[in-house]
Design an enzyme around this catalytic site. Structure first.
Site, PDB file in Angstrom:
ATOM      1  N   ASP A  46     -15.525  10.810   3.940  1.00 27.53           N
ATOM      2  CA  ASP A  46     -16.757  10.841   3.159  1.00 27.53           C
ATOM      3  C   ASP A  46     -17.873  11.316   4.072  1.00 27.53           C
ATOM      4  O   ASP A  46     -17.857  11.014   5.281  1.00 27.53           O
ATOM      5  CB  ASP A  46     -17.071   9.422   2.633  1.00 27.53           C
ATOM      6  CG  ASP A  46     -17.933   9.456   1.395  1.00 27.53           C
ATOM      7  OD1 ASP A  46     -17.429   9.128   0.301  1.00 27.53           O
ATOM      8  OD2 ASP A  46     -19.123   9.841   1.512  1.00 27.53           O
ATOM      9  N   LEU A  66     -13.785  -1.083 -30.114  1.00 23.00           N
ATOM     10  CA  LEU A  66     -14.514  -1.249 -31.373  1.00 23.00           C
ATOM     11  C   LEU A  66     -15.478  -2.426 -31.268  1.00 23.00           C
ATOM     12  O   LEU A  66     -15.745  -3.106 -32.254  1.00 23.00           O
ATOM     13  CB  LEU A  66     -13.515  -1.457 -32.525  1.00 23.00           C
ATOM     14  CG  LEU A  66     -12.722  -0.209 -32.930  1.00 23.00           C
ATOM     15  CD1 LEU A  66     -11.652  -0.548 -33.956  1.00 23.00           C
ATOM     16  CD2 LEU A  66     -13.641   0.884 -33.483  1.00 23.00           C
ATOM     17  N   ALA A  77     -19.044  -3.524 -31.047  1.00 22.70           N
ATOM     18  CA  ALA A  77     -20.419  -3.043 -31.209  1.00 22.70           C
ATOM     19  C   ALA A  77     -21.305  -3.769 -30.205  1.00 22.70           C
ATOM     20  O   ALA A  77     -21.018  -4.890 -29.810  1.00 22.70           O
ATOM     21  CB  ALA A  77     -20.897  -3.312 -32.624  1.00 22.70           C
ATOM     22  N   CYS A  83     -19.338   7.493 -16.131  1.00 18.12           N
ATOM     23  CA  CYS A  83     -18.379   8.430 -16.747  1.00 18.12           C
ATOM     24  C   CYS A  83     -18.808   8.898 -18.133  1.00 18.12           C
ATOM     25  O   CYS A  83     -19.126  10.073 -18.306  1.00 18.12           O
ATOM     26  CB  CYS A  83     -17.004   7.774 -16.810  1.00 18.12           C
ATOM     27  SG  CYS A  83     -16.448   7.238 -15.192  1.00 18.12           S
TER      28      CYS A  83
HETATM   29  C1  UGA Z   1     -14.053   5.058 -18.487  1.00 19.04           C
HETATM   30  C2  UGA Z   1     -12.681   5.209 -19.162  1.00 19.04           C
HETATM   31  O1  UGA Z   1     -12.379   4.037 -19.925  1.00 19.04           O
HETATM   32  C3  UGA Z   1     -11.588   5.426 -18.109  1.00 19.04           C
HETATM   33  O2  UGA Z   1     -10.338   5.644 -18.759  1.00 19.04           O
HETATM   34  C4  UGA Z   1     -11.958   6.646 -17.266  1.00 19.04           C
HETATM   35  O3  UGA Z   1     -11.021   6.854 -16.239  1.00 19.04           O
HETATM   36  C5  UGA Z   1     -13.320   6.433 -16.637  1.00 19.04           C
HETATM   37  O4  UGA Z   1     -14.293   6.212 -17.675  1.00 19.04           O
HETATM   38  C6  UGA Z   1     -13.664   7.671 -15.846  1.00 19.04           C
HETATM   39  O5  UGA Z   1     -13.875   8.731 -16.471  1.00 19.04           O
HETATM   40  O6  UGA Z   1     -13.587   7.642 -14.617  1.00 19.04           O
HETATM   41  P1  UGA Z   1     -15.338   3.023 -17.285  1.00 19.04           P
HETATM   42  O7  UGA Z   1     -16.553   3.875 -17.401  1.00 19.04           O
HETATM   43  O8  UGA Z   1     -15.024   2.379 -15.975  1.00 19.04           O
HETATM   44  O9  UGA Z   1     -14.014   3.883 -17.678  1.00 19.04           O
HETATM   45  O10 UGA Z   1     -15.495   1.825 -18.318  1.00 19.04           O
HETATM   46  P2  UGA Z   1     -14.995   1.446 -19.782  1.00 19.04           P
HETATM   47  O11 UGA Z   1     -14.223   0.199 -19.708  1.00 19.04           O
HETATM   48  O12 UGA Z   1     -14.380   2.591 -20.468  1.00 19.04           O
HETATM   49  O13 UGA Z   1     -16.378   1.092 -20.476  1.00 19.04           O
HETATM   50  C7  UGA Z   1     -17.396   2.072 -20.651  1.00 19.04           C
HETATM   51  C8  UGA Z   1     -18.570   1.515 -21.389  1.00 19.04           C
HETATM   52  O14 UGA Z   1     -18.256   1.324 -22.764  1.00 19.04           O
HETATM   53  C9  UGA Z   1     -19.094   0.164 -20.892  1.00 19.04           C
HETATM   54  O15 UGA Z   1     -20.505   0.246 -20.807  1.00 19.04           O
HETATM   55  C10 UGA Z   1     -18.674  -0.810 -21.975  1.00 19.04           C
HETATM   56  O16 UGA Z   1     -19.547  -1.899 -22.079  1.00 19.04           O
HETATM   57  C11 UGA Z   1     -18.733   0.068 -23.209  1.00 19.04           C
HETATM   58  N1  UGA Z   1     -17.877  -0.394 -24.327  1.00 19.04           N
HETATM   59  C12 UGA Z   1     -16.518  -0.414 -24.188  1.00 19.04           C
HETATM   60  C13 UGA Z   1     -18.459  -0.774 -25.515  1.00 19.04           C
HETATM   61  O17 UGA Z   1     -19.701  -0.752 -25.667  1.00 19.04           O
HETATM   62  N2  UGA Z   1     -17.655  -1.171 -26.557  1.00 19.04           N
HETATM   63  C14 UGA Z   1     -16.298  -1.200 -26.448  1.00 19.04           C
HETATM   64  O18 UGA Z   1     -15.630  -1.570 -27.452  1.00 19.04           O
HETATM   65  C15 UGA Z   1     -15.727  -0.816 -25.243  1.00 19.04           C
END
Ligand code: UGA
Length: 446
Positions: free
Chosen positions: A30, A254, A256, A264
């Protein structure tokens, strides 16, 4: 296999530690020397459950090393993962300068035959650019370099489990030699029966944006329904329950609430939309997903305003500051957008987060950070739950009710049971469900 990893952020560092765990010899590099010094001492620069232990274990196994000199990571490597940042430009397009610079450095320093793997999320077409950058630096040796795309699908907070037990591994390449090398590096998982998908480079690149776009779509779909439920006096959590039981729709994503944040989805949606436009397709659905996501924050602010009337003399406690539980990452965290807007309108904002207090304060110095949720809530006129950390499920709600100035809770993640909150005398404003107002609050006199 000898592996080099360029970029030790969330993706790169997990790649380093998990590839070392399955027996490869990995050197992570890095340009941030401070980060490398921490890693050499066994300390990850960010919070991820289980990562400290894994890094320490692999450092002492002798299979994992870190360096600030990119040459040291790539000289003898047979495979080099590029996992540097791809931040958004003002236009939404991903800035790929660090990817280009990494490719140039690899071309300069790699001694043997090697595969250069895109691990960062990049727009489709990047592999071609990567090869051009290598060729321009090392035209006489271009045959020694192969390019592959191997998008990462791990989630922050669950990254080690996702990397050790992935639902699929996706590899894009255009030569049998590259495919073979990738099979070798992922042999541990292939033998375990993990779904292993091989395709061309452009398809692999596109599939990553496609997955993130679809997951964000599910979240925005349920959040749009939440806005509708609020107007119809319906309950979005029950709507979601009914939808989830249809296996064609699926169980997850799902919930809300305040919407998605993190490093990401917000950036990938913009980059994907930009890419589609460049390719001559107006994928306006992607822009709509972003718009609905922003509305979730606006809806939450409206609830706070509705509950408190004027904000200038109010103290507001935000509990949960990271973009989701189990991380200290506050990039595009809805909690911080809310905090900023409340501060702008004159409120005093006190935040608490189990891990993200430090990162949140660095991002928004105007926010006070409390050492626990109770000190954040003391004398607060409103408490807003922004991130559903597990520890908030065990809050002493009676105590909270006693120490708050007004018994007002805005539940940005539908984490509290409205019946219980009502029983305890709170006014509770959930997302996409009818608010419950404590008997004396908001009563219209007859
Ligand atoms: C996301 C993807 O889920 C991964 O598969 C991917 O590898 C990653 O981006 C990436 O591109 O590197 P991440 O951002 O770590 O992962 O987190 P998530 O668990 O997907 O959650 C993302 C956001 O969605 C969070 O703010 C969470 O609170 C929100 N969320 C999730 C909701 O508001 N409602 C839901 O039902 C699920």
């Amino acid at each position: 296999m000898r592996v080099g990893v360029i970029g030790t952020g969330h993706v790169g560092l997990i790649t380093c530690a998990t590839l070392a765990k399955v027996g490869h010899h990995v050197t992570g590099s890095d340009t941030d020397e401070e980060k490398i010094a921490l890693l050499q001492g066994g300390t990850p620069p960010f919070y991820e459950p289980g990562l400290s232990e894994l890094v320490a274990e692999q450092l002492s196994s002798g299979r994992l090393a870190f360096t600030a000199e990119i040459a040291e990571a790539v000289t003898d490597a047979a495979m080099i993962f590029i996992s540097v940042g791809t931040p958004p430009r003002a236009s939404g397009e991903a800035n790929l300068l660090a990817v280009e610079q990494s490719a140039t450095e690899v071309a300069r320093h790699a001694q043997g035959r090697c595969v250069v793997v895109e691990k960062s999320t990049v727009p489709t077409g990047t592999a071609r650019r990567l090869r051009m950058a290598i060729q321009r630096t090392r035209p006489e040796d271009i045959k020694r370099f192969e390019v592959a795309s191997n998008p990462e699908f791990l989630r922050e907070g669950k990254a080690i489990d996702d990397a050790m037990e992935p639902e699929r591994i996706l590899v894009g390449a255009d030569s049998e030699w590259a495919f073979q090398a990738m099979r070798e590096v992922y042999d541990h998982w292939i033998r375990q029966g993990c779904r292993y998908i091989e395709t061309d480079l452009a398809t692999a690149e596109l599939a990553k944006h496609a997955s993130n776009g679809f997951l964000a779509l599910k979240i925005s779909y349920i959040n749009a329904l939440a806005r509708l439920c609020e107007r119809a006096n319906a309950d979005v959590t029950k709507v979601a329950e009914a939808m989830r039981s249809d296996s064609r729709i699926g169980e997850y994503f799902l919930d809300a609430g305040l919407g998605y944040g993190g490093s990401c989805f917000p950036k990938d949606l913009q980059a994907f939309s930009h890419l589609a436009r460049q390719l001559g397709y107006d994928f306006s659905l992607l822009d709509e997903i972003t718009k609905i996501n922003n509305e979730a924050v606006e809806a939450t602010l409206d609830k706070i305003l509705d509950a408190l009337w004027n904000l200038e003399d109010k103290r507001i406690a935000l509990i949960g500051l990271s973009f989701k539980p189990e991380t200290d990452d506050v990039r595009f965290a809805p909690a911080l957008t809310i905090a900023k807007r409340l501060v702008e309108q004159g409120a005093t904002v006190v935040g608490y987060d189990p891990q993200a207090g430090r990162t949140a304060k660095a991002e928004l110095p105007e926010i006070e950070i409390a050492p626990n949720p109770y000190e954040a809530a003391e004398h607060a006129h409103c408490l807003v739950l922004c991130t559903e950390w597990e520890e908030f499920r065990n809050l002493d709600l009676k105590k909270l009710r006693e120490i708050m100035e007004y018994p007002v809770v805005v539940d940005g993640r539908n984490a509290f049971d409205p019946d219980e909150m009502e029983r305890l005398g709170f006014s509770i404003y959930p997302m996409g469900r009818p608010p419950r107002l404590a008997s004396e609050e908001g009563r219209t006199p007859h």
